[in-house]
Design a protein around this motif. Structure first.
Motif, PDB file in Angstrom:
ATOM      1  N   SER A 251      77.162 -13.756 -58.970  1.00  0.00           N
ATOM      2  CA  SER A 251      77.564 -14.800 -58.660  1.00  0.00           C
ATOM      3  C   SER A 251      78.632 -14.827 -57.507  1.00  0.00           C
ATOM      4  O   SER A 251      78.913 -15.686 -56.563  1.00  0.00           O
ATOM      5  CB  SER A 251      78.446 -15.612 -59.905  1.00  0.00           C
ATOM      6  OG  SER A 251      79.504 -15.165 -60.061  1.00  0.00           O
ATOM      7  N   GLY A 252      79.040 -13.739 -57.261  1.00  0.00           N
ATOM      8  CA  GLY A 252      80.044 -13.506 -55.891  1.00  0.00           C
ATOM      9  C   GLY A 252      80.663 -11.883 -56.106  1.00  0.00           C
ATOM     10  O   GLY A 252      80.302 -11.058 -56.816  1.00  0.00           O
ATOM     11  N   GLU A 253      81.284 -11.581 -55.079  1.00  0.00           N
ATOM     12  CA  GLU A 253      81.759 -10.232 -55.034  1.00  0.00           C
ATOM     13  C   GLU A 253      82.736  -9.886 -56.076  1.00  0.00           C
ATOM     14  O   GLU A 253      82.691  -8.720 -56.749  1.00  0.00           O
ATOM     15  CB  GLU A 253      82.695  -9.889 -53.916  1.00  0.00           C
ATOM     16  CG  GLU A 253      83.232  -8.705 -53.382  1.00  0.00           C
ATOM     17  CD  GLU A 253      82.085  -7.616 -53.389  1.00  0.00           C
ATOM     18  OE1 GLU A 253      82.389  -6.255 -53.577  1.00  0.00           O
ATOM     19  OE2 GLU A 253      81.220  -8.020 -52.719  1.00  0.00           O
ATOM     20  N   ARG A 254      83.424 -10.651 -56.622  1.00  0.00           N
ATOM     21  CA  ARG A 254      84.322 -10.410 -57.652  1.00  0.00           C
ATOM     22  C   ARG A 254      83.405 -10.138 -59.019  1.00  0.00           C
ATOM     23  O   ARG A 254      83.850  -8.900 -59.759  1.00  0.00           O
ATOM     24  CB  ARG A 254      85.328 -11.344 -58.254  1.00  0.00           C
ATOM     25  CG  ARG A 254      86.286 -11.270 -59.340  1.00  0.00           C
ATOM     26  CD  ARG A 254      87.651 -12.055 -59.385  1.00  0.00           C
ATOM     27  NE  ARG A 254      88.294 -11.957 -60.671  1.00  0.00           N
ATOM     28  CZ  ARG A 254      88.974 -10.476 -60.959  1.00  0.00           C
ATOM     29  NH1 ARG A 254      88.638  -9.669 -60.303  1.00  0.00           N
ATOM     30  NH2 ARG A 254      89.498 -10.663 -62.043  1.00  0.00           N
ATOM     31  N   ALA A 255      82.315 -10.511 -59.395  1.00  0.00           N
ATOM     32  CA  ALA A 255      81.551 -10.493 -60.428  1.00  0.00           C
ATOM     33  C   ALA A 255      80.912  -8.973 -60.258  1.00  0.00           C
ATOM     34  O   ALA A 255      81.014  -8.164 -61.388  1.00  0.00           O
ATOM     35  CB  ALA A 255      80.392 -11.385 -60.679  1.00  0.00           C
ATOM     36  N   ARG A 256      80.625  -8.763 -59.109  1.00  0.00           N
ATOM     37  CA  ARG A 256      79.842  -7.354 -58.921  1.00  0.00           C
ATOM     38  C   ARG A 256      81.016  -6.205 -58.950  1.00  0.00           C
ATOM     39  O   ARG A 256      80.730  -5.290 -59.555  1.00  0.00           O
ATOM     40  CB  ARG A 256      79.513  -7.205 -57.400  1.00  0.00           C
ATOM     41  CG  ARG A 256      78.650  -6.025 -57.052  1.00  0.00           C
ATOM     42  CD  ARG A 256      78.475  -5.818 -55.763  1.00  0.00           C
ATOM     43  NE  ARG A 256      79.647  -5.566 -54.854  1.00  0.00           N
ATOM     44  CZ  ARG A 256      80.313  -4.387 -54.746  1.00  0.00           C
ATOM     45  NH1 ARG A 256      79.908  -3.345 -55.400  1.00  0.00           N
ATOM     46  NH2 ARG A 256      81.511  -4.496 -54.166  1.00  0.00           N
TER      47      ARG A 256
END
Length: 246
Positions: free
Chosen positions: A66-71
């Motif tokens: 869903s975004g860079e933090r999730a990755r």
């Protein structure tokens, strides 16, 4: 604490069907699914981050988020080669950690992930028929107890529906790949057949002899048959060969 207000099952099915219809391939479908999942689970409990892990031959990677933090949160787990999401993929079972600061299932990982500000996670495996590939939906929160019993049940229901969509997306991709391979093979066959005809006309030889000449040139030059055939056609003034399917 108010739980996330998720859609009813019928609406879930409609949402996932819409994702399938609005995307062109499996990767795009998964990216939209990750963003959609994060949006519907986020609420009064705070923002939820979503990553989708795919595991093939014991190697895991985040294929959508869903975004860079999730990755980044997924990557922390891969560094330890174990954790809730990897366990969910490997064992095909749900993993729910209400509060990492009070959990010691994976001590080293727990210490690292809390250092990133994470407090709770819910990992639910997709139901895929192919044992060579496994996948899981990873829901993260910076707050403890972000997923109560009702939210956990709805997450499982949601993943059940998403699994149906993912299986269909994979089948569609496989059919598209098969069709593309068949088309490429037919296009190669066309230019080779045209080149063979040119050689027959120029050398007054048989089809077998013409084909052998093309194979020999391919071997000597270490280039593909199609490239040799295309060069023969172009040298005869034929230009670029096209295959007509209608």
């Amino acid at each position: 604490m108010e739980e996330p207000q998720l859609a009813e099952p019928a609406s879930m099915v409609a949402d996932i069907q819409s994702l399938l219809l609005d995307t062109d391939d499996v990767t795009e479908f998964l990216e939209e699914l990750a963003r959609h999942s994060a949006a519907i689970f986020s609420g009064s409990a705070g923002e939820i981050y979503c990553g989708i892990t795919l595991m093939r031959q014991r190697t895991a990677a985040t294929v959508a988020s869903s975004g860079e933090r999730a990755r980044q949160l997924d990557e922390v787990q891969y560094a330890f080669a174990d954790g809730p999401c990897l366990h969910a993929c490997r064992e095909g079972t749900q993993v729910h950690i209400p509060d990492f600061e009070k959990d010691d299932t994976w001590p080293d990982y727990n210490a690292a992930i809390t250092g990133h500000g994470l407090r709770s996670v819910l990992a639910v495996p997709f139901n895929l028929p192919d044992d060579t590939a496994r996948a899981g939906l990873n829901l993260y929160s910076d707050r403890p107890h972000a997923f109560d019993q009702g939210a956990v049940q709805r997450a499982n229901d949601y993943v059940d529906q998403a699994s149906n969509g993912l299986r269909l997306a994979i089948k569609l991709a496989q059919h598209s790949e098969t069709a593309a391979n068949l088309r490429a093979a037919m296009e190669s066959r066309t230019v080779i057949d045209v080149a063979t005809g040119i050689i027959i006309a120029q050398n007054r030889c048989t089809q077998v002899e013409a084909m052998e000449l093309i194979k020999k040139a391919s071997s000597n030059r270490n280039i593909k048959l199609r490239a040799v055939a295309q060069a023969i056609v172009e040298s005869a003034g034929g230009g670029q060969v096209q295959t007509y399917f209608k």
